[in-house]
Motif scaffolding. Structure first.
Motif, PDB file in Angstrom:
ATOM      1  N   THR A 164      21.534 -62.766 -34.794  1.00  0.00           N
ATOM      2  CA  THR A 164      20.647 -61.764 -35.392  1.00  0.00           C
ATOM      3  C   THR A 164      21.281 -60.387 -35.506  1.00  0.00           C
ATOM      4  OG1 THR A 164      19.661 -61.259 -33.232  1.00  0.00           O
ATOM      5  CG2 THR A 164      18.597 -62.968 -34.580  1.00  0.00           C
ATOM      6  N   GLN A 165      22.300 -60.115 -34.683  1.00  0.00           N
ATOM      7  CA  GLN A 165      22.952 -58.804 -34.703  1.00  0.00           C
ATOM      8  C   GLN A 165      24.476 -58.965 -34.811  1.00  0.00           C
ATOM      9  OE1 GLN A 165      21.288 -55.908 -34.679  1.00  0.00           O
ATOM     10  NE2 GLN A 165      19.266 -56.819 -34.404  1.00  0.00           N
ATOM     11  N   PRO A 166      24.954 -59.656 -35.829  1.00  0.00           N
ATOM     12  CA  PRO A 166      26.392 -59.940 -35.902  1.00  0.00           C
ATOM     13  C   PRO A 166      27.259 -58.695 -36.002  1.00  0.00           C
ATOM     14  CG  PRO A 166      25.315 -60.475 -37.984  1.00  0.00           C
ATOM     15  CD  PRO A 166      24.219 -60.195 -36.998  1.00  0.00           C
ATOM     16  N   ALA A 167      26.824 -57.679 -36.700  1.00  0.00           N
ATOM     17  CA  ALA A 167      27.636 -56.470 -36.848  1.00  0.00           C
ATOM     18  C   ALA A 167      27.805 -55.757 -35.515  1.00  0.00           C
ATOM     19  CB  ALA A 167      27.005 -55.532 -37.874  1.00  0.00           C
ATOM     20  N   GLN A 168      26.720 -55.698 -34.756  1.00  0.00           N
ATOM     21  CA  GLN A 168      26.781 -55.043 -33.451  1.00  0.00           C
ATOM     22  C   GLN A 168      27.673 -55.830 -32.498  1.00  0.00           C
ATOM     23  OE1 GLN A 168      26.265 -52.229 -32.418  1.00  0.00           O
ATOM     24  NE2 GLN A 168      24.862 -51.994 -30.691  1.00  0.00           N
ATOM     25  N   ALA A 169      27.539 -57.149 -32.501  1.00  0.00           N
ATOM     26  CA  ALA A 169      28.377 -57.974 -31.633  1.00  0.00           C
ATOM     27  C   ALA A 169      29.855 -57.818 -32.001  1.00  0.00           C
ATOM     28  CB  ALA A 169      27.958 -59.436 -31.734  1.00  0.00           C
ATOM     29  N   GLN A 170      30.155 -57.823 -33.284  1.00  0.00           N
ATOM     30  CA  GLN A 170      31.544 -57.690 -33.714  1.00  0.00           C
ATOM     31  C   GLN A 170      32.097 -56.298 -33.411  1.00  0.00           C
ATOM     32  OE1 GLN A 170      33.703 -59.863 -34.832  1.00  0.00           O
ATOM     33  NE2 GLN A 170      32.324 -61.615 -34.962  1.00  0.00           N
ATOM     34  N   ARG A 171      31.261 -55.285 -33.495  1.00  0.00           N
ATOM     35  CA  ARG A 171      31.713 -53.931 -33.161  1.00  0.00           C
ATOM     36  C   ARG A 171      32.229 -53.866 -31.736  1.00  0.00           C
ATOM     37  NH1 ARG A 171      30.002 -49.079 -30.763  1.00  0.00           N
ATOM     38  NH2 ARG A 171      28.100 -50.032 -29.940  1.00  0.00           N
ATOM     39  N   ILE A 172      31.522 -54.516 -30.827  1.00  0.00           N
ATOM     40  CA  ILE A 172      31.920 -54.476 -29.418  1.00  0.00           C
ATOM     41  C   ILE A 172      33.149 -55.344 -29.176  1.00  0.00           C
ATOM     42  CG2 ILE A 172      31.177 -54.911 -27.062  1.00  0.00           C
ATOM     43  CD1 ILE A 172      29.728 -52.568 -28.369  1.00  0.00           C
ATOM     44  N   THR A 173      33.186 -56.540 -29.761  1.00  0.00           N
ATOM     45  CA  THR A 173      34.332 -57.405 -29.510  1.00  0.00           C
ATOM     46  C   THR A 173      35.607 -56.861 -30.151  1.00  0.00           C
ATOM     47  OG1 THR A 173      33.713 -58.814 -31.387  1.00  0.00           O
ATOM     48  CG2 THR A 173      32.943 -59.483 -29.198  1.00  0.00           C
ATOM     49  N   ARG A 174      35.481 -56.041 -31.198  1.00  0.00           N
ATOM     50  CA  ARG A 174      36.674 -55.407 -31.761  1.00  0.00           C
ATOM     51  C   ARG A 174      37.322 -54.449 -30.757  1.00  0.00           C
ATOM     52  NH1 ARG A 174      33.886 -55.272 -36.694  1.00  0.00           N
ATOM     53  NH2 ARG A 174      33.156 -53.151 -36.287  1.00  0.00           N
ATOM     54  N   MET A 175      36.505 -53.880 -29.870  1.00  0.00           N
ATOM     55  CA  MET A 175      37.074 -53.014 -28.837  1.00  0.00           C
ATOM     56  C   MET A 175      38.068 -53.790 -27.980  1.00  0.00           C
ATOM     57  SD  MET A 175      33.710 -50.976 -27.458  1.00  0.00           S
ATOM     58  CE  MET A 175      32.601 -50.095 -28.575  1.00  0.00           C
ATOM     59  N   LEU A 176      37.707 -55.028 -27.649  1.00  0.00           N
ATOM     60  CA  LEU A 176      38.609 -55.859 -26.850  1.00  0.00           C
ATOM     61  C   LEU A 176      39.867 -56.196 -27.641  1.00  0.00           C
ATOM     62  CD1 LEU A 176      39.348 -57.527 -24.389  1.00  0.00           C
ATOM     63  CD2 LEU A 176      37.823 -59.336 -25.204  1.00  0.00           C
ATOM     64  N   ALA A 177      39.698 -56.560 -28.905  1.00  0.00           N
ATOM     65  CA  ALA A 177      40.852 -56.896 -29.730  1.00  0.00           C
ATOM     66  C   ALA A 177      41.812 -55.720 -29.869  1.00  0.00           C
ATOM     67  CB  ALA A 177      40.379 -57.363 -31.106  1.00  0.00           C
ATOM     68  N   ASP A 178      41.276 -54.499 -29.820  1.00  0.00           N
ATOM     69  CA  ASP A 178      42.092 -53.297 -29.990  1.00  0.00           C
ATOM     70  C   ASP A 178      42.645 -52.753 -28.684  1.00  0.00           C
ATOM     71  OD1 ASP A 178      41.604 -53.399 -32.711  1.00  0.00           O
ATOM     72  OD2 ASP A 178      39.948 -51.957 -32.646  1.00  0.00           O
ATOM     73  N   THR A 179      42.302 -53.362 -27.557  1.00  0.00           N
ATOM     74  CA  THR A 179      42.762 -52.873 -26.260  1.00  0.00           C
ATOM     75  C   THR A 179      44.239 -53.201 -26.056  1.00  0.00           C
ATOM     76  OG1 THR A 179      40.553 -53.116 -25.293  1.00  0.00           O
ATOM     77  CG2 THR A 179      42.395 -53.039 -23.754  1.00  0.00           C
ATOM     78  N   SER A 180      44.956 -52.284 -25.414  1.00  0.00           N
ATOM     79  CA  SER A 180      46.364 -52.505 -25.097  1.00  0.00           C
ATOM     80  C   SER A 180      46.527 -53.763 -24.241  1.00  0.00           C
ATOM     81  CB  SER A 180      46.916 -51.301 -24.327  1.00  0.00           C
ATOM     82  OG  SER A 180      48.048 -51.644 -23.556  1.00  0.00           O
ATOM     83  N   PRO A 181      47.370 -54.709 -24.643  1.00  0.00           N
ATOM     84  CA  PRO A 181      47.592 -55.891 -23.807  1.00  0.00           C
ATOM     85  C   PRO A 181      48.077 -55.528 -22.406  1.00  0.00           C
ATOM     86  CG  PRO A 181      48.519 -56.237 -25.994  1.00  0.00           C
ATOM     87  CD  PRO A 181      48.116 -54.800 -25.920  1.00  0.00           C
ATOM     88  N   GLU A 182      48.978 -54.558 -22.313  1.00  0.00           N
ATOM     89  CA  GLU A 182      49.484 -54.144 -21.004  1.00  0.00           C
ATOM     90  C   GLU A 182      48.367 -53.553 -20.154  1.00  0.00           C
ATOM     91  OE1 GLU A 182      52.990 -51.319 -19.011  1.00  0.00           O
ATOM     92  OE2 GLU A 182      52.630 -51.274 -21.165  1.00  0.00           O
ATOM     93  N   GLY A 183      47.551 -52.693 -20.766  1.00  0.00           N
ATOM     94  CA  GLY A 183      46.452 -52.098 -20.027  1.00  0.00           C
ATOM     95  C   GLY A 183      45.414 -53.117 -19.613  1.00  0.00           C
ATOM     96  N   TYR A 184      45.131 -54.067 -20.516  1.00  0.00           N
ATOM     97  CA  TYR A 184      44.143 -55.098 -20.200  1.00  0.00           C
ATOM     98  C   TYR A 184      44.613 -55.966 -19.040  1.00  0.00           C
ATOM     99  CZ  TYR A 184      40.859 -58.945 -20.868  1.00  0.00           C
ATOM    100  OH  TYR A 184      39.890 -59.906 -20.663  1.00  0.00           O
ATOM    101  N   ALA A 185      45.861 -56.415 -19.098  1.00  0.00           N
ATOM    102  CA  ALA A 185      46.386 -57.259 -18.024  1.00  0.00           C
ATOM    103  C   ALA A 185      46.378 -56.520 -16.691  1.00  0.00           C
ATOM    104  CB  ALA A 185      47.805 -57.717 -18.363  1.00  0.00           C
TER     105      ALA A 185
END
Length: 263
Positions: A164-185
């Motif tokens: 029901t809220q695909p745009a909102q869900a994708q907005r948040i998951t894009r934050m993860l996709a854009d996170t530094s791999p080194e910082g995330y690990a």
């Protein structure tokens, strides 16, 4: 956007709300930036001086060599408060932000006016789970982060919300996709190594525990454990998965506001 200079880099933050109002610090989940709290800030800044920041390794904040640990991330919060000349603040943290909040409550409770621990646990996951994820991100780099962003939909939100809220869900998951791999690990290691099951009973500031009924990451049972260990803590459970503040929206915002205004 603004930043404070730490010893090893800059910490990105945003400060909104009336000068002279009590300060409310918001701490993000693993893999998100300060935009995770957008739905809450419009209401909360009417009553508080809202201070959001990107955790080390996330967003526009410093990315330093890992592994990190929760005391280190908590010290970043204290350095931010000191740089802005804030003696005490309310603190709301979700997931990893909730681990940071637990450390603050245990080791720096004199800096807190209250503590809200959302979708978190005294110990999150197992070393095996975190080590596997760390290895995946280190080997796969940016592509692995994009893959994690897609996979996180099922962990972070209920199927109904995604539908029901695909745009909102994708907005948040894009934050993860854009996170530094080194910082995330490096932050995965901080979560992996945190275990406050024996210490959370030392928290003495007013505390609210928020859980999501469909949260498979930090379950309602994890929230009820914190509730039983922290004297006088309040507990609320919403029909949501892991990012309850995003999924529930206004009821989450109002329940936390009611708690904060009573402290």
């Amino acid at each position: 956007m603004a930043h404070v200079q730490l010893a090893d880099g800059v910490l990105n933050y945003r400060l909104e709300g009336p000068e002279g109002a009590p300060v409310l610090v918001l701490s993000n989940s693993l893999g998100t930036d300060l935009g995770m709290w957008d739905a809450q800030v419009a209401v909360w800044r009417e009553h508080f001086r809202v201070l959001r920041y990107d955790t080390r390794g996330h967003g526009a904040s410093l990315v330093t060599a890992g592994p990190y640990n929760i005391p280190q991330l908590g010290a970043d919060v204290l350095a931010l408060l000191d740089a802005l000349d804030i003696a005490k603040a309310h603190f709301v943290g979700l997931s990893m932000g909730g681990l940071i909040g637990q450390w603050l409550g245990i080791d720096a409770g004199e800096r807190l006016l209250s503590l809200t621990l959302c979708n978190t646990a005294a110990q999150i996951g197992t070393a095996e789970v975190w080590n596997t994820r760390i290895d995946t991100v280190r080997e796969g780099g940016e592509q692995a982060m994009r893959d994690l962003g897609e996979a996180s939909l099922a962990r972070w939100f209920t199927p109904a919300f995604v539908q029901t809220q695909p745009a909102q869900a994708q907005r948040i998951t894009r934050m993860l996709a854009d996170t530094s791999p080194e910082g995330y690990a490096a932050n995965c290691a901080a979560v992996r190594d945190a275990d406050y099951r024996e210490q959370v009973g030392r928290i003495s500031v007013p505390t609210l525990i928020v859980a999501g009924s469909d949260d498979a990451v930090t379950t309602p049972a994890h929230g009820r454990f914190l509730h039983t260990q922290i004297a006088g803590a309040q507990f609320v459970e919403f029909a949501a998965a892991h990012l309850s503040n995003v999924e529930v929206g206004a009821p989450f915002t109002q329940r936390v506001l009611t708690f904060l205004q009573a402290c």
